[in-house]
Design a protein around this motif. Structure first.
Motif, PDB file in Angstrom:
ATOM      1  N   THR A  97       0.248  10.401  -9.327  1.00  0.00           N
ATOM      2  CA  THR A  97       0.713   9.257  -8.473  1.00  0.00           C
ATOM      3  C   THR A  97       1.020   9.447  -7.121  1.00  0.00           C
ATOM      4  OG1 THR A  97       2.804   9.607  -9.498  1.00  0.00           O
ATOM      5  CG2 THR A  97       1.686   7.849 -10.617  1.00  0.00           C
ATOM      6  N   ASP A  98       0.134   9.967  -6.664  1.00  0.00           N
ATOM      7  CA  ASP A  98       0.268  10.351  -5.000  1.00  0.00           C
ATOM      8  C   ASP A  98       0.252   9.144  -4.298  1.00  0.00           C
ATOM      9  OD1 ASP A  98      -2.231   9.686  -4.689  1.00  0.00           O
ATOM     10  OD2 ASP A  98      -2.981  12.043  -4.652  1.00  0.00           O
ATOM     11  N   ARG A  99       0.368   9.074  -2.943  1.00  0.00           N
ATOM     12  CA  ARG A  99       0.232   7.879  -2.120  1.00  0.00           C
ATOM     13  C   ARG A  99      -0.945   7.190  -2.112  1.00  0.00           C
ATOM     14  NH1 ARG A  99       0.952   9.926   4.012  1.00  0.00           N
ATOM     15  NH2 ARG A  99       0.674   7.522   4.283  1.00  0.00           N
ATOM     16  N   HIS A 100      -2.251   7.840  -2.380  1.00  0.00           N
ATOM     17  CA  HIS A 100      -3.362   7.267  -2.663  1.00  0.00           C
ATOM     18  C   HIS A 100      -3.423   6.291  -3.880  1.00  0.00           C
ATOM     19  CE1 HIS A 100      -4.336   9.478   0.928  1.00  0.00           C
ATOM     20  NE2 HIS A 100      -4.429  10.607   0.110  1.00  0.00           N
ATOM     21  N   CYS A 101      -2.899   6.992  -4.890  1.00  0.00           N
ATOM     22  CA  CYS A 101      -2.959   6.215  -6.417  1.00  0.00           C
ATOM     23  C   CYS A 101      -1.922   5.091  -6.157  1.00  0.00           C
ATOM     24  CB  CYS A 101      -2.442   7.321  -7.213  1.00  0.00           C
ATOM     25  SG  CYS A 101      -1.973   6.555  -8.884  1.00  0.00           S
ATOM     26  N   ARG A 102      -0.956   5.285  -5.482  1.00  0.00           N
ATOM     27  CA  ARG A 102      -0.132   3.875  -5.389  1.00  0.00           C
ATOM     28  C   ARG A 102      -0.500   2.903  -4.415  1.00  0.00           C
ATOM     29  NH1 ARG A 102       3.456   8.525  -4.328  1.00  0.00           N
ATOM     30  NH2 ARG A 102       3.849   7.734  -1.965  1.00  0.00           N
ATOM     31  N   PHE A 103      -1.082   3.171  -3.346  1.00  0.00           N
ATOM     32  CA  PHE A 103      -1.834   2.202  -2.774  1.00  0.00           C
ATOM     33  C   PHE A 103      -3.031   1.468  -3.504  1.00  0.00           C
ATOM     34  CE2 PHE A 103      -4.937   0.351   0.139  1.00  0.00           C
ATOM     35  CZ  PHE A 103      -4.439  -0.177   1.234  1.00  0.00           C
ATOM     36  N   PHE A 104      -3.672   2.325  -4.281  1.00  0.00           N
ATOM     37  CA  PHE A 104      -4.701   1.519  -5.114  1.00  0.00           C
ATOM     38  C   PHE A 104      -4.093   0.688  -6.314  1.00  0.00           C
ATOM     39  CE2 PHE A 104      -6.882   2.409  -9.047  1.00  0.00           C
ATOM     40  CZ  PHE A 104      -7.704   1.438  -9.122  1.00  0.00           C
ATOM     41  N   HIS A 105      -2.997   1.268  -6.981  1.00  0.00           N
ATOM     42  CA  HIS A 105      -2.473   0.293  -7.891  1.00  0.00           C
ATOM     43  C   HIS A 105      -1.280  -0.819  -7.321  1.00  0.00           C
ATOM     44  CE1 HIS A 105      -1.536   3.811 -11.041  1.00  0.00           C
ATOM     45  NE2 HIS A 105      -2.901   3.357 -10.936  1.00  0.00           N
ATOM     46  N   ARG A 106      -1.180  -0.635  -5.966  1.00  0.00           N
ATOM     47  CA  ARG A 106      -0.204  -1.827  -5.525  1.00  0.00           C
ATOM     48  C   ARG A 106      -1.455  -2.813  -5.257  1.00  0.00           C
ATOM     49  NH1 ARG A 106       3.618  -2.943  -6.986  1.00  0.00           N
ATOM     50  NH2 ARG A 106       4.894  -1.431  -5.916  1.00  0.00           N
ATOM     51  N   GLN A 107      -2.747  -2.854  -5.099  1.00  0.00           N
ATOM     52  CA  GLN A 107      -3.747  -3.785  -4.936  1.00  0.00           C
ATOM     53  C   GLN A 107      -3.967  -4.405  -6.249  1.00  0.00           C
ATOM     54  OE1 GLN A 107      -4.453  -4.084  -1.863  1.00  0.00           O
ATOM     55  NE2 GLN A 107      -3.179  -2.196  -1.436  1.00  0.00           N
ATOM     56  N   LEU A 108      -3.525  -3.927  -7.239  1.00  0.00           N
ATOM     57  CA  LEU A 108      -3.884  -4.532  -8.550  1.00  0.00           C
ATOM     58  C   LEU A 108      -2.523  -5.290  -9.170  1.00  0.00           C
ATOM     59  CD1 LEU A 108      -5.660  -1.310 -10.305  1.00  0.00           C
ATOM     60  CD2 LEU A 108      -6.661  -3.572  -9.791  1.00  0.00           C
ATOM     61  N   THR A 109      -1.342  -4.757  -8.684  1.00  0.00           N
ATOM     62  CA  THR A 109      -0.110  -5.411  -9.291  1.00  0.00           C
ATOM     63  C   THR A 109       0.751  -5.418  -7.747  1.00  0.00           C
ATOM     64  OG1 THR A 109       2.051  -5.454 -10.436  1.00  0.00           O
ATOM     65  CG2 THR A 109       0.654  -3.313 -10.198  1.00  0.00           C
ATOM     66  N   ARG A 110       1.381  -6.831  -7.418  1.00  0.00           N
ATOM     67  CA  ARG A 110       2.167  -6.774  -6.559  1.00  0.00           C
ATOM     68  C   ARG A 110       3.709  -6.864  -6.893  1.00  0.00           C
ATOM     69  NH1 ARG A 110      -0.931  -5.722  -2.882  1.00  0.00           N
ATOM     70  NH2 ARG A 110       0.902  -5.940  -1.447  1.00  0.00           N
ATOM     71  N   ARG A 111       4.007  -6.707  -8.277  1.00  0.00           N
ATOM     72  CA  ARG A 111       5.360  -6.883  -8.578  1.00  0.00           C
ATOM     73  C   ARG A 111       5.739  -5.432  -9.349  1.00  0.00           C
ATOM     74  NH1 ARG A 111       6.589 -12.396  -9.623  1.00  0.00           N
ATOM     75  NH2 ARG A 111       8.796 -11.515 -10.031  1.00  0.00           N
ATOM     76  N   ALA A 112       5.064  -4.701  -9.932  1.00  0.00           N
ATOM     77  CA  ALA A 112       5.351  -3.606 -10.617  1.00  0.00           C
ATOM     78  C   ALA A 112       6.242  -2.431  -9.577  1.00  0.00           C
ATOM     79  CB  ALA A 112       4.165  -2.855 -11.400  1.00  0.00           C
ATOM     80  N   LEU A 113       7.243  -1.790  -9.948  1.00  0.00           N
ATOM     81  CA  LEU A 113       7.763  -0.786  -9.255  1.00  0.00           C
ATOM     82  C   LEU A 113       6.841   0.432  -9.576  1.00  0.00           C
ATOM     83  CD1 LEU A 113       9.945   0.240  -7.610  1.00  0.00           C
ATOM     84  CD2 LEU A 113      11.272   0.740  -9.813  1.00  0.00           C
TER      85      LEU A 113
END
Length: 336
Positions: free
Chosen positions: A22-38
């Motif tokens: 869960t580095d910054r690239h993973c998190r940026f990618f995940h954020r494109q999939l969910t706007r709400r999850a922490l």
């Protein structure tokens, strides 16, 4: 999501902190999939935050928010300083790791080792609470080694809540610090979800989230009958497409069709910026390999990202080539 967690709906779903993932690239990618999850960072040791390359360790894209910084350590003053630095970088939460069983944390006497010293954990939480205005939370196990989870988890929970912790996330397994590897600790100790439910049942005014072995959003919905939040780990990483359904199913947002082509464009642009800054395409695409799991063409998608994206000088057009192999029109989600 700045400030204290007063609305538990904000915390109904999280993606777990996972070392090397869960580095910054993973998190940026995940954020494109969910706007709400922490979203959570990998664990960062407090000493590294204080003395290391902060831009490399803590830097992130503002689009990742809400994002929490997970710290490792056992010295209250150092954790307080690291928390203060994390807050200044723009993180929405500081989380203390009281669950990692790796050799590294055992040698440093933090992580899951801290389950044995709840009073020290409380000191750490109190110090961080004094240092920052954002929420301070704890992620723990139900116990370690010979501990009785009925006693160990209650003692830890009572200590951190008395110290002011805003939330407690519980990985519903013991950690065996002797005899099992970190990988084995993710699978072999049996899951005890009921133990976490009982903790919540005795503390209705406290936030309790659950983690460990949760494989689907349907399972998350089931857990939410008993606890306040669900934290997905490997399921979210290996099959990230499920996160595209999280906001409607978990948060009640309006359902919508996923814009996969738009996602690929966004990630291509992001990868291009990363490459221009001296990075490599594979540092971004390695987190995307499981995206189209279950769709025709998913195998070819994986093959292209695993081979072509790792070549020296690979450019973002590799993403477009891989995406072209995926059949989005197929109604079946059988394994490709």
């Amino acid at each position: 999501m700045k400030g204290k967690f007063r609305n538990c709906a904000e915390l109904r779903l999280a993606v777990a902190p996972m070392m090397d993932w869960t580095d910054r690239h993973c998190r940026f990618f995940h954020r494109q999939l969910t706007r709400r999850a922490l979203l959570y960072t990998e664990m960062v040791v407090a000493d590294a935050v204080i003395h290391g390359d902060r831009a490399r360790l803590l830097g992130f894209d503002a689009e990742e928010n809400p994002v929490a910084l997970q710290l490792g350590g056992s010295e209250p003053a150092k954790l307080a300083e690291a928390a203060r630095i994390g807050e200044a970088f723009g993180y929405d939460e500081i989380n203390l790791n009281v669950g990692c069983p790796s050799d590294r944390v055992q040698s440093g006497t933090f992580g899951a080792c801290l389950m044995r010293t709840p009073a020290l954990v409380a000191e750490c939480v109190a110090a961080m609470k004094r240092a920052v205005a954002i929420p301070v939370t704890v992620k723990c196990r139900i116990g370690v080694d010979e501990q009785d989870p009925e006693l160990a988890l209650d003692e830890l929970a009572d200590a951190v809540w008395t110290a002011g912790a805003d939330a407690l996330w519980v990985h519903a397994r013991k950690a065996w610090l002797q005899g099992l590897s970190p990988k084995e600790n993710r699978d072999i100790p049996p899951l005890d979800y009921d133990r976490v439910y009982r903790l919540k049942g005795g503390h209705l005014d406290r936030f309790v989230g659950i983690n460990g072995g949760i494989q689907s959003l349907d399972a998350a919905v089931d857990h939410l009958q008993y606890v306040d939040g669900v934290m997905l780990g490997r399921a979210a990483y290996h099959t990230p497409g499920l996160l595209a359904e999280a906001d409607p199913l978990i948060f009640g947002d309006q359902p919508h069709d996923a814009d996969w082509a738009g996602l690929i464009e966004t990630m291509s642009d992001y990868a291009a910026r990363h490459i221009a800054a001296g990075g490599r395409l594979s540092q971004v695409t390695r987190h995307m390999v499981g995206l189209f799991h279950g769709l025709p063409g998913a195998r070819r998608w994986r093959q292209i990202l695993s081979s072509e994206a790792t070549r020296p000088g690979a450019r973002p057009d590799v993403l477009h080539a891989a995406f072209a192999a995926v059949d989005l029109s197929a109604g079946s989600r059988e394994a490709a």
